[in-house]
Design a protein around this motif. Sequence first.
Motif, short mmCIF file in Angstrom:
data_model
loop_
_atom_site.label_atom_id
_atom_site.label_comp_id
_atom_site.label_asym_id
_atom_site.label_seq_id
_atom_site.Cartn_x
_atom_site.Cartn_y
_atom_site.Cartn_z
N ASN A 90 27.12 42.42 36.71
CA ASN A 90 26.55 42.76 38.01
C ASN A 90 25.44 43.79 37.79
N GLU A 95 28.51 46.02 44.97
CA GLU A 95 29.68 45.38 44.36
C GLU A 95 29.68 43.89 44.70
N HIS A 96 30.12 43.06 43.73
CA HIS A 96 30.19 41.61 43.96
C HIS A 96 31.55 41.08 43.49
N SER A 97 31.92 39.95 44.06
CA SER A 97 33.18 39.30 43.72
C SER A 97 32.91 37.98 43.01
N TYR A 98 33.65 37.73 41.93
CA TYR A 98 33.51 36.49 41.15
C TYR A 98 34.87 35.80 41.06
N THR A 99 34.84 34.51 40.77
CA THR A 99 36.07 33.75 40.55
C THR A 99 36.27 33.51 39.06
N GLN A 166 40.37 36.32 41.52
CA GLN A 166 39.14 36.96 41.98
C GLN A 166 38.92 38.26 41.20
N ARG A 168 36.51 41.61 41.08
CA ARG A 168 35.52 42.44 41.78
C ARG A 168 34.78 43.28 40.74
N PRO A 170 31.96 46.18 40.05
CA PRO A 170 31.14 47.25 40.64
C PRO A 170 29.67 47.11 40.25
#
Length: 292
Positions: A90, A95-99, A166, A168, A170
């Motif tokens: 990132n 902040e982003h969420s990935y699978t 999931q 997360r 930062p």
Amino acid sequence: MGNQNKIQQNIENIQEDDQSYVINLDEIVEQWIRSIWNKAKTKSLSRFKHEDLLIKINWKHVSFIQNNINYYNSSISKFSRTIFRTNFDNKTTNEHSYTFATEKSTKSIFKFTFTRNVYKSQESTIVFHLPEQIIKLNNDIQCEQTIPFGKDTTIEYEKFWDVNSQIRVPSLTRIIAELNIDEEEFRSRFSVSIQFSGHITATISTRQAPNTYLKFIRGDIVKVIYQAMKNNPRLNVFKLIQGNSPSICFIIYGKCLFRYGVKQNIVVNQELLEKPSVSYPNMPSAPLEFCY
């Protein structure tokens, strides 16, 4: 005499417990058949040389019964290995969420090596009941493994592992996610006794006319083996079990190695990224994947 020497050589190979050797039951029976032939052949059959004769042995009327497998000198080692790894970078200020999703497989291996066994031309099988601690950890593996009689065998099963989580991430951070598998390796020696009895049959023909039988021979396999034991003391690895139905007992020895996965773990580590000189607002980078 040639067959007697072969049997002798097979047994004289025994020097150490680990050294593999095989007693060929066909050779013992063939030696007995040739002695019967020499005693009972008529004048018309005397013209056939030994090297011209074709002997076919039939084991169908001999029953082989095995007892329970005995595992001893057993040891278990544990280790972990990574079967999948991926990075989530990132490089944004948010902040982003990935699978974190994948499906991978490992192999469960069951290897059987015989250090002392017997051989016969018509195959039978031995059933190995796996140790209880292995069955508890491997519900998808058959608790009984059937392998050819006295033949070194490796059996492999594919075991699947999957993850869908999931993650997360930062700002300005790299998350390293791994799918790790805890595995065990079971090593052991084993022994199993077999008892056999019944009637052995054989036909004698010539190599030139294999379907024209010169003689049919039938005998008690217990008496055949017992007579061979008296003539060759080195065959005393066989034991005569007396009673209403006498039988011959032989103990097979060997080693086994079982390797299998028992648990999956998701391991997550993180490290900081340097702030890029040129920024692209709110645009996360695609994950970089490594497969093993």
